[in-house]
Design a protein around this motif. Sequence first.
Motif, PDB file in Angstrom:
ATOM      1  N   PHE A 294      -1.488   9.261   7.426  1.00 39.55           N
ATOM      2  CA  PHE A 294      -0.778   9.105   6.163  1.00 39.55           C
ATOM      3  C   PHE A 294      -1.577   8.199   5.235  1.00 39.55           C
ATOM      4  O   PHE A 294      -2.474   7.472   5.663  1.00 39.55           O
ATOM      5  N   ASN A 295      -1.254   8.246   3.958  1.00 39.98           N
ATOM      6  CA  ASN A 295      -1.875   7.397   2.955  1.00 39.98           C
ATOM      7  C   ASN A 295      -0.769   6.732   2.141  1.00 39.98           C
ATOM      8  O   ASN A 295       0.179   7.405   1.722  1.00 39.98           O
ATOM      9  N   VAL A 296      -0.878   5.430   1.939  1.00 37.73           N
ATOM     10  CA  VAL A 296       0.058   4.702   1.084  1.00 37.73           C
ATOM     11  C   VAL A 296      -0.734   4.008  -0.017  1.00 37.73           C
ATOM     12  O   VAL A 296      -1.819   3.485   0.225  1.00 37.73           O
ATOM     13  N   SER A 297      -0.193   4.029  -1.238  1.00 39.38           N
ATOM     14  CA  SER A 297      -0.915   3.458  -2.372  1.00 39.38           C
ATOM     15  C   SER A 297      -0.752   1.949  -2.479  1.00 39.38           C
ATOM     16  O   SER A 297      -1.522   1.295  -3.171  1.00 39.38           O
ATOM     17  N   LYS A 298       0.271   1.393  -1.813  1.00 42.61           N
ATOM     18  CA  LYS A 298       0.448  -0.059  -1.769  1.00 42.61           C
ATOM     19  C   LYS A 298       1.192  -0.422  -0.495  1.00 42.61           C
ATOM     20  O   LYS A 298       1.875   0.425   0.092  1.00 42.61           O
ATOM     21  N   PRO A 299       1.049  -1.656  -0.037  1.00 42.86           N
ATOM     22  CA  PRO A 299       1.698  -2.049   1.222  1.00 42.86           C
ATOM     23  C   PRO A 299       3.202  -1.752   1.204  1.00 42.86           C
ATOM     24  O   PRO A 299       3.858  -1.901   0.180  1.00 42.86           O
ATOM     25  N   THR A 300       3.692  -1.318   2.358  1.00 42.59           N
ATOM     26  CA  THR A 300       5.110  -0.990   2.478  1.00 42.59           C
ATOM     27  C   THR A 300       5.510  -1.069   3.946  1.00 42.59           C
ATOM     28  O   THR A 300       4.674  -1.196   4.830  1.00 42.59           O
TER      29      THR A 300
END
Length: 108
Positions: free
Chosen positions: A36-42
């Motif tokens: 997966f890819n996330v654009s900001k920490p979560t």
Amino acid sequence: LRAYNTGLDPDLPTDKPLSIISVAPNPMESGTSISFNVSKPTTLTLEVFDLMGRVVLEADIGHVSEGIGSFYWNGSTGSGERLAPGLYFIKFTGSNGLCDTGRVVIAR
């Protein structure tokens, strides 16, 4: 179950803040890696649904950093029972409310 940052290039082209990149192998026999890819920490949660829409697995993946990560799923329920062969839907949800879905086939 485990999640980790792959250290790969976080500039992978995607137009979504949270996206499933790949599910491999698919179909799976004993387990699969969901990238997966996330654009900001979560903080991520994974849900797996059967064809009737029932939740068969709910897993708190925890905090993930910006970029590409991976989660290994062994094809079992939260209580450790092996799921029957068939089609299942996966859903990642971030603490920011964003989500993405995919599918995986279990072939035993």
